[in-house]
Write a protein that holds these residues in place. Structure first.
Motif, PDB file in Angstrom:
ATOM      1  N   UNK A  25      -9.929  -1.137   8.168  1.00 40.67           N
ATOM      2  CA  UNK A  25      -9.909  -1.155   9.628  1.00 40.67           C
ATOM      3  C   UNK A  25     -10.723  -0.007  10.197  1.00 40.67           C
ATOM      4  N   UNK A  51       1.880  -8.250  -8.772  1.00 40.10           N
ATOM      5  CA  UNK A  51       2.194  -7.587  -7.512  1.00 40.10           C
ATOM      6  C   UNK A  51       1.157  -6.512  -7.212  1.00 40.10           C
ATOM      7  N   UNK A  52       0.667  -5.862  -8.295  1.00 36.40           N
ATOM      8  CA  UNK A  52      -0.336  -4.824  -8.113  1.00 36.40           C
ATOM      9  C   UNK A  52      -1.603  -5.408  -7.497  1.00 36.40           C
ATOM     10  N   UNK A  53      -2.021  -6.574  -7.993  1.00 31.09           N
ATOM     11  CA  UNK A  53      -3.235  -7.197  -7.450  1.00 31.09           C
ATOM     12  C   UNK A  53      -3.056  -7.471  -5.960  1.00 31.09           C
ATOM     13  N   UNK A  54      -1.919  -8.081  -5.608  1.00 29.04           N
ATOM     14  CA  UNK A  54      -1.714  -8.457  -4.210  1.00 29.04           C
ATOM     15  C   UNK A  54      -1.584  -7.221  -3.320  1.00 29.04           C
ATOM     16  N   UNK A  55      -0.897  -6.183  -3.813  1.00 24.96           N
ATOM     17  CA  UNK A  55      -0.737  -5.006  -2.960  1.00 24.96           C
ATOM     18  C   UNK A  55      -2.060  -4.274  -2.813  1.00 24.96           C
ATOM     19  N   UNK A  85      -4.937  -5.803  -2.620  1.00 26.24           N
ATOM     20  CA  UNK A  85      -5.651  -6.560  -1.582  1.00 26.24           C
ATOM     21  C   UNK A  85      -5.150  -6.140  -0.203  1.00 26.24           C
ATOM     22  N   UNK A  86      -3.818  -6.031  -0.054  1.00 26.74           N
ATOM     23  CA  UNK A  86      -3.258  -5.691   1.259  1.00 26.74           C
ATOM     24  C   UNK A  86      -3.694  -4.288   1.677  1.00 26.74           C
ATOM     25  N   UNK A  87      -3.654  -3.331   0.715  1.00 22.55           N
ATOM     26  CA  UNK A  87      -4.026  -1.957   1.063  1.00 22.55           C
ATOM     27  C   UNK A  87      -5.503  -1.858   1.427  1.00 22.55           C
ATOM     28  N   UNK A  96      -7.189   4.226  -2.848  1.00 22.10           N
ATOM     29  CA  UNK A  96      -6.434   2.980  -3.011  1.00 22.10           C
ATOM     30  C   UNK A  96      -6.663   2.391  -4.397  1.00 22.10           C
ATOM     31  N   UNK A 143      -7.305  -4.211   2.639  1.00 23.37           N
ATOM     32  CA  UNK A 143      -7.403  -4.887   3.933  1.00 23.37           C
ATOM     33  C   UNK A 143      -7.039  -3.919   5.062  1.00 23.37           C
ATOM     34  N   UNK A 144      -6.018  -3.105   4.833  1.00 21.59           N
ATOM     35  CA  UNK A 144      -5.610  -2.150   5.862  1.00 21.59           C
ATOM     36  C   UNK A 144      -6.601  -0.998   5.968  1.00 21.59           C
ATOM     37  N   UNK A 145      -7.134  -0.581   4.810  1.00 25.43           N
ATOM     38  CA  UNK A 145      -8.026   0.580   4.819  1.00 25.43           C
ATOM     39  C   UNK A 145      -9.317   0.290   5.559  1.00 25.43           C
TER      40      UNK A 145
END
Lengths: 116, 183, 159
Positions: B69, B55-59, B61-63, B26, B65-67
């Motif tokens: 799990x 957008x890269x920073x936010x995506x 964070x989201x990725x 990621x 966050x998903x990883x």
């Protein structure tokens, strides 16, 4: 031409990642890479040699400006497409979280097996 | 210069695809995104460079966050020579077709500017905006932006419907209390 | 919620990250919000605009959520209000478009163009930038709430 081909190499690698990998997040990563590649390709097509950014500054001659500025149209389209990419990325992340909740795994073939 | 950044992007992509550890994968995607942003800056597109960085920073964070799990090891079978060779052959074929198709395109640095020439020369007097990109997205092609807003609205709606299992009975205060105790 | 309660929550060492992160975040969040609004408002003169500025606003709230805790971010701007702001931005865009219908066509630039290179210029473009910025910022913040709260809630309850 070399730039276009290198850019398409990035596209091909993303496509490979999307098809061949089994981890769901790897698939999402492949999708993101394809998106970058397409955005970059549109901007590359609109570039003008020794061009300037399509933003006027005070005191600049508009006629000279219109002859040297790069193409603003792909930039406008890509600007919206980047943010759409973030929205779809969030949607994909939500889907993968839901899949993980249901099947307790990120493995795509495992999910297929468990379903049947 | 542009070629060097593109080679950096390709190396980052290969690392992102082939690393075993999901977290480093990621983060490699993050590096690729910043490379793309640098590329936009060199291609005279400051608008997009700013947007791409953020957008890269936010995506990222989201990725991440998903990883987090699950355990962050990739699930891979052992290396299959036949599949890899087939993949390489098809990649080569794809690039060859790209070469064939791009020979019809105008060469790099000489864009086809039928419509854009009008935007560039008349943008300031038509709309009064100094930033021609802003003039295009919000005046000449504002319909496009409206459609984009609707797309992002729909995707957010979809994510909310997917994630929210509780239904709508709960009020806002109860939600806050339920969330409670973060670690 | 009362002000003392919020202060208590902010200073609670069990919530959020360490004191260093909290102190830095307290200063920078305001600056990030200011920068986001600057990017939005000057979108028609300098690089930037509604999309970039909106994502910056979302990042400021995301930083608040990461540095302090989900609870404080939800007190400051709850998911309900985030979706309300999302809808307000969307509606503002469409309403401006329909007002233009009275002057010519949908999304007609009906305000005066003003003097070029000044802040009040370019007709409806700054207004549309503002509505887009609010819409994007609220939507992305809402989706981050969704990813970080709803998903985790289900997992915790099952275990």
């Amino acid at each position: 031409m070399l730039l276009y081909i290198l850019n398409m190499l990035v596209f091909g690698l993303g496509l490979y990642c999307l098809i061949a990998k089994r981890h769901i997040i790897k698939k999402i990563i492949g999708m993101v890479i394809i998106e970058y590649s397409v955005n970059l390709f549109l901007i590359l097509v609109g570039y003008r040699i020794n061009g300037i950014a399509p933003i006027l500054s005070p005191g600049e001659n508009p006629i000279v400006f219109s002859q040297v500025a790069v193409d603003p149209l792909p930039q406008a389209l890509v600007l919206t497409s980047i943010v759409i990419g973030l929205g779809t990325l969030a949607l994909m992340a939500a889907y993968s979280i839901k899949l993980y909740e249901k099947y307790r795994t990120f493995d795509m073939s495992e999910i297929n097996r468990l379903k049947g | 210069m542009l070629e060097i950044i593109l080679i950096f992007i390709i190396v980052g992509t290969v690392i992102a695809i082939e690393t075993r550890n999901m977290l480093s994968s990621v983060i490699a995607v993050g590096a690729v995104g910043f490379g793309v942003s640098l590329m936009f800056l060199f291609l005279q597109a400051p608008d997009i460079a700013i947007t791409q960085v953020i957008v890269e920073i936010l995506s990222l964070i989201i990725l991440i966050r998903t990883t987090t799990y699950a355990d962050n090891e990739a699930i891979e079978k052992r290396l299959d020579t036949f599949a890899n060779m087939t993949g390489l052959i098809f990649l080569g074929l794809f690039l060859a077709f790209c070469y064939w198709a791009f020979s019809d395109l105008t060469s790099f640095g000489q864009p086809l500017m039928n419509v854009s020439q009008y935007y560039l020369s008349a943008g300031l007097t038509d709309t009064g905006a100094a930033n021609i990109v802003a003039a295009v997205i919000l005046d000449y092609r504002a319909y496009d932006t409206l459609g984009e807003a609707i797309v992002i609205f729909t995707s957010i709606l979809g994510a909310f419907v997917l994630l929210r299992t509780k239904g709508k009975k709960k009020t806002e205060e109860k939600d806050i209390e339920k969330v409670g105790i973060p670690e | 919620m009362k002000k003392e309660k919020i202060k208590e929550l902010i200073e609670d060492p069990n919530l959020g990250m360490t004191l260093i992160v909290k102190t830095v975040a307290r200063i920078t969040i305001a600056l990030i919000l200011l920068y986001g609004f600057y990017i939005i408002i000057y979108g028609h003169l300098t690089p930037g605009g509604g999309f970039a500025g909106g994502v910056i606003l979302a990042i400021a709230y995301t930083l608040m959520m990461l540095a302090f805790s989900r609870r404080i971010a939800l007190v400051k701007l709850s998911d309900f209000w985030a979706s309300i702001w999302d809808n307000i931005g969307m509606l503002a865009f469409i309403v401006i478009g329909f007002v233009g219908l009275g002057f010519g066509y949908f999304l007609f630039n009906f305000l005066s163009k003003g003097k070029p290179f000044s802040l009040i210029s370019a007709g409806i473009i700054p207004l549309l930038n503002l509505s887009i910025g609010i819409k994007i910022g609220a939507a992305l913040y809402a989706i981050f709430i969704g990813l970080s709260i709803y998903g985790r809630l289900v997992l915790e309850e099952e275990e």
